[in-house]
Scaffold this active site. Structure first.
Site: not given
Ligand code: G3P
Length: 289
Positions: A115-117, A86
């Protein structure tokens, strides 16, 4: 429907998409699926979203996040053993602390989130904090080996499985560079390391990209539905040593000798990372009133 994972397949296969119906279809077609990656552009392409916008309607910020949550919840239920990525909202002005509070919220949406950064100074700072808070992460929009070295450094101490890096193959090809070389170089650089970062080949546009990624033994490949469909139709081949990837007309990306053990500052700026951030934020903002 297929019987499942082919023998000898080392790479985890993810679907790159934002539509749970596709997840279901991919599962039926392959008989297995190890995870899924989403991003704001893919969510904007979801058919339910497209129908809604076609009526002239718009989301509010709140309902847009509610929709994203609903989509990944459905996907997660289909892939309970897998991972679902996400992506936080980030533009050039988003500070690490905003990304980290979004990340904490999104991580609670489903039990199997990464979690995508984006790989920027702020994105890396957020990822470093996230890892310390036991949030699984996927560092995205990777276009260079120094960026991959910086991700390794920033996430040191995390356990294997908790950190992915996503180098984007097709977007490097688009500008005449051999994107598969970046995957090869990162794998080589990480080989003597502790293995805490898994390499996830992204922006896979062709069957050749996909087969080459499998041949290299990349940890994970995220693949659009159409290519998975073609792969299934061909009997899910795993290329052997005789497979030759043809990068005709693409400039090779040379390997850089970067140390993973010595603390150093890497030049993590990349024009394609900036462009990618701009496109993701535009696509997300276009959903909102
Ligand atoms: O996994 C990343 C992917 O969705 C980006 O693909 O084709 O937009 O470069 P592409």
């Amino acid at each position: 429907m297929s019987t499942g994972r082919p023998l000898g397949l080392r790479t985890k296969i993810f679907l790159d998409g934002g539509d749970p119906q596709q997840t279901k279809a991919a599962l039926d077609m392959l008989g297995f699926l190890d995870g899924q990656t989403t991003n704001p552009t893919l969510i904007a392409k979801n058919p339910v979203v497209q129908d809604y916008l076609a009526k002239g309607a718009k989301y509010t910020e709140e309902t847009a996040y509610e929709l994203y949550r609903k989509v990944v919840t459905e996907i997660s239920a289909l892939l309970p053993e897998g991972s679902v990525s996400i992506e936080v909202y980030a533009d050039q002005r988003t500070p690490a602390k905003t990304m980290i509070s979004q990340a904490e919220e999104m991580f609670a949406w489903i039990p199997n989130a990464h979690i995508k950064f984006p790989i920027t100074a702020e994105g890396l700072r957020a990822a470093e904090l996230a890892v310390k808070a036991h949030v699984r992460v996927n560092l995205t929009l990777c276009f260079s080996q120094p960026q991959a070295a910086a991700v390794y450094q920033a996430t040191r101490g995390a356990k294997r499985g908790d950190v992915f890096i996503s180098p984007f193959v097709g977007r490097l090809d688009d500008r005449g560079e051999n994107g598969m070389d970046l995957i090869k170089n990162i794998l080589q650089m990480y080989r003597p390391g502790d293995g805490h970062v898994e390499v996830l080949a992204a922006s896979i546009r062709t069957m050749e990209h996909f087969l080459c990624a499998l041949q290299m033994g990349v940890d994970i490949a995220t693949v659009p539905f159409k290519i998975l469909n073609d792969w299934a139709a061909r009997g899910m081949p795993i290329p052997g040593d005789d497979f030759v990837y043809r990068a005709a007309g693409l400039r090779p990306i040379p390997y850089q000798n970067l140390s993973l053990t010595r603390w150093q500052k890497f030049d993590i700026g990349h024009e394609l990372t900036d462009k990618g951030i701009e496109k993701f934020s535009q696509d997300w903002n276009a959903l909102i009133q």
